[in-house]
Design a protein around this motif. Structure first.
Motif, short mmCIF file in Angstrom:
data_model
loop_
_atom_site.label_atom_id
_atom_site.label_comp_id
_atom_site.label_asym_id
_atom_site.label_seq_id
_atom_site.Cartn_x
_atom_site.Cartn_y
_atom_site.Cartn_z
N ARG A 356 0.94 -1.32 0.00
CA ARG A 356 -0.08 -0.14 -0.16
C ARG A 356 0.85 1.25 0.01
NH1 ARG A 356 -5.60 -0.68 1.08
NH2 ARG A 356 -5.63 1.67 0.48
N TYR A 357 2.00 1.18 0.96
CA TYR A 357 2.87 2.46 0.82
C TYR A 357 3.49 2.43 -0.60
CZ TYR A 357 7.16 5.18 1.61
OH TYR A 357 7.79 6.37 1.56
N ALA A 360 0.85 3.94 -2.93
CA ALA A 360 0.03 5.24 -2.25
C ALA A 360 -0.06 6.38 -3.48
CB ALA A 360 0.62 5.45 -1.14
N GLN A 361 -1.26 6.82 -3.46
CA GLN A 361 -1.53 7.94 -4.23
C GLN A 361 -2.46 9.03 -3.56
OE1 GLN A 361 -3.64 6.59 -8.00
NE2 GLN A 361 -1.96 5.54 -8.44
N GLN A 363 -3.81 10.27 0.74
CA GLN A 363 -3.34 10.28 2.39
C GLN A 363 -3.99 8.86 2.92
OE1 GLN A 363 -1.28 12.00 3.88
NE2 GLN A 363 -1.41 11.62 5.90
N ASP A 365 -4.25 6.19 1.51
CA ASP A 365 -3.48 5.24 1.07
C ASP A 365 -2.14 4.69 2.11
OD1 ASP A 365 -4.63 4.21 -1.25
OD2 ASP A 365 -3.40 5.42 -2.50
N TYR A 366 -1.61 5.86 2.66
CA TYR A 366 -0.64 6.05 3.64
C TYR A 366 -1.29 5.55 5.13
CZ TYR A 366 2.60 8.35 0.61
OH TYR A 366 3.24 8.70 -0.40
N ALA A 369 -1.82 1.70 4.78
CA ALA A 369 -0.30 1.20 4.78
C ALA A 369 -0.11 0.95 6.41
CB ALA A 369 0.49 1.99 4.23
N LYS A 394 4.70 10.62 6.89
CA LYS A 394 3.58 10.84 6.02
C LYS A 394 2.22 11.42 7.04
CE LYS A 394 5.51 10.01 2.03
NZ LYS A 394 5.76 11.12 0.92
#
Length: 420
Positions: A356-357, A360-361, A363, A365-366, A369, A394
Motif C-alpha cells: 500500500r505504501y 500510495a496515491q 493520504q 493509502d498511507y 498502510a 506521512k
C-alpha cells in the motif's frame, strides 16, 4: 410311568417334525432329544429355526416355530452346548420382545463368559463399552477385555492374534479419568501390537513416546514406529506421510536426508495435503532435494493457497511481485496480499502495508498502510523499521494514534474470535 411320559411328549412333538422333515430319521432325532442328547436337541432347534425363517423370512420368522427352536436350544445350552448357545444369543438379541425373553441375552452371555467363553467375554466387553442398551460401564468393559487377553495368553499367542483387541483395551485404559499405572498398561499393549505391525498400535505407541504418556518422552523412539506405520499404504494418511517427511527434513529425531524428505512429502502431495503442497513449493523454490524449479514452486503454492494455506497465499503474492515462476503482476500480488492480511496472516499484513505504501496515491493509502503494518507488528511479524519511519513522516501524531488504536481493536477482536 417314565415311558408313558416320553410317549406323550413324542406324540405332542412328532407331528410338526415329521410333517416338516417327512422321514423316520427325524422321529429318531426327536426320541434322542427327549432322552437328553444335546446334539439332537441342537439339531431339532436348528430344524425349527430354519422352518421359522422359511415361513416368514429372516427378520420376520414364524414366532411359534421360533419358540420351539428356543426350547430345544435351551435344553442343549443347559448342557453347555456351544453352538446351541450361539444360536440362542442370536435369537435373544433379535427377538427379545416378540418372544417375551427380555434379559435372557445378557444372562446367557454372562454365564458363558464366566465359564471362559472368549467370544462371550468379548461380546460383554463391547456391550459395556458401547452402552447402547445399557448404561456404559468402562470398568466392566475393562474386566471382560482383560479376561479375553488372559485366555488368549494361555497359549502364549495373544499378542499375535488381534491387535484391534489390544488397542480396544488400551484405549479404555487411556480414557479419562486414568492413572499412571493404567497409562503404562496401555502403552505396553500398544507396544505389543506394534511389535507385530498392527497399524493403530504403531501410531498409538509412537504417540505415547511423542507425548510422554505411559512412558518417557522420546521422539527418537517414536519416529521408527511412525515410519513403519507409513509403510502401510492402505491405511497411512497424508498427514503421516508429511510428518515422516518433515522429520527427515528437520534432522532432529533422525539424520537429515533430503531425498527421503522429498519422497515422503511427495506421497502426501499425491493425497492433496495442504501442508505438503506448501512444503514442496519450498523445496522447488530452494532446490532442496530436487532441482530448483520456480514454476513448479509457484504451481504448488497456488494449489496450497486454493486449499486455504495463507502462508502459500503470501508466497504467491511475492512471486507475482517479483515475476518469479510466473508473469509479474503487481496488482494481482496486491489482491493476494489483501486476502492473506484480511484473514489474519501477520506476514501478509506486513507485506500489504509495504504494497500500500509503494502504491500510495493519497493520504488514505498511507493511513491504510500504517494500519496494516501496526496490525502485523501486533501479530509479531517483522516490520521494516525504515518502512515504519517513512510512514510516520506521512502521518500526523493524531493520525498515528488513531490508527494504532484501530489496529489494537482489530487485533483483539480477531483473537477473541479465534478463542471462541
Amino acid at each position: 410311568m417314565i415311558r408313558l411320559y416320553v410317549s406323550l411328549l413324542l406324540l405332542l412333538l412328532i407331528a410338526p417334525i415329521a410333517g416338516a422333515a417327512g422321514s423316520a430319521e427325524k422321529v429318531v432325532l426327536l426320541e434322542s432329544a427327549v432322552a437328553g442328547y444335546m446334539d439332537s436337541q441342537y439339531r431339532l432347534g436348528k430344524i425349527y429355526e430354519d422352518e421359522a425363517e422359511e415361513a416368514g423370512g429372516y427378520l420376520d420368522p414364524d414366532l411359534e416355530l421360533l419358540k420351539k427352536a428356543v426350547y430345544w436350544y435351551e435344553q442343549a445350552s443347559e448342557q453347555c452346548h456351544q453352538p446351541a448357545q450361539a444360536s440362542l444369543l442370536s435369537i435373544y438379541q433379535l427377538f427379545p420382545e416378540d418372544l417375551g425373553i427380555e434379559g435372557k441375552w445378557l444372562a446367557l452371555v454372562t454365564k458363558m463368559a464366566e465359564e471362559g467363553n472368549i467370544g462371550a467375554q468379548f461380546a460383554l466387553a463391547e456391550y459395556y463399552t458401547d452402552g447402547d442398551e445399557v448404561e456404559r460401564d468402562r470398568e466392566l468393559a475393562i474386566h471382560w477385555l482383560e479376561k479375553v487377553v488372559e485366555d488368549y495368553n494361555l497359549d502364549g499367542s495373544a499378542r499375535r492374534i488381534d491387535g484391534d483387541l489390544l488397542v480396544m483395551l488400551a484405549d479404555l485404559y487411556m480414557e479419562e479419568p486414568s492413572t499412571v499405572e493404567r497409562q503404562r498398561k496401555a502403552f505396553k499393549l500398544y507396544l505389543d501390537g506394534a511389535g507385530v505391525g498392527h497399524f493403530e498400535s504403531l501410531l498409538n505407541a509412537a504417540g505415547c513416546y511423542a507425548s510422554g504418556i505411559g512412558t518417557e518422552q522420546d521422539m527418537r523412539k517414536a519416529f521408527p514406529l511412525y515410519l513403519e506405520a507409513a509403510q502401510d499404504t492402505a491405511k497411512a494418511s497424508s498427514q503421516l506421510y508429511y510428518g515422516v517427511g518433515m522429520a527427515y527434513a528437520d534432522g532432529e529425531v533422525v539424520a537429515e536426508d533430503a531425498e527421503q524428505a522429498v519422497r515422503w512429502i511427495k506421497q502426501a502431495v499425491m493425497l492433496n495435503n495442504t501442508e505438503a503442497l506448501h512444503k514442496m513449493g519450498h523445496f522447488y523454490s530452494d532446490g532442496y532435494g530436487v532441482d530448483k524449479d520456480p514454476q513448479k514452486a509457484f504451481e504448488l503454492y497456488m494449489k496450497a493457497s486454493e486449499k486455504g494455506s495463507l502462508e502459500s497465499v503470501v508466497h504467491v503474492a511475492d512471486m507475482l511481485t517479483d515475476g518469479i515462476g510466473t508473469d509479474k503482476s503487481i496488482m494481482e500480488a496486491g489482491r493476494f496480499y489483501q486476502y492473506a492480511a484480511s484473514n489474519g496472516e501477520a506476514k501478509g499484513q506486513a507485506k500489504l502495508g509495504l504494497w500500500r505504501y509503494n502504491m500510495a496515491q493519497s493520504q488514505a493509502d498511507y493511513q491504510a498502510a500504517y494500519f496494516w503494518v501496526q496490525l502485523a507488528a501486533l501479530g509479531k511479524a517483522d516490520v521494516e523499521a525504515q518502512l515504519m519511519a517513512k510512514l510516520k513522516e506521512k502521518l500526523s501524531a493524531e493520525e498515528q494514534a488513531d490508527l494504532e488504536l484501530q489496529a489494537k481493536g482489530a487485533y483483539g477482536l480477531a483473537n477473541h474470535a479465534i478463542s471462541l
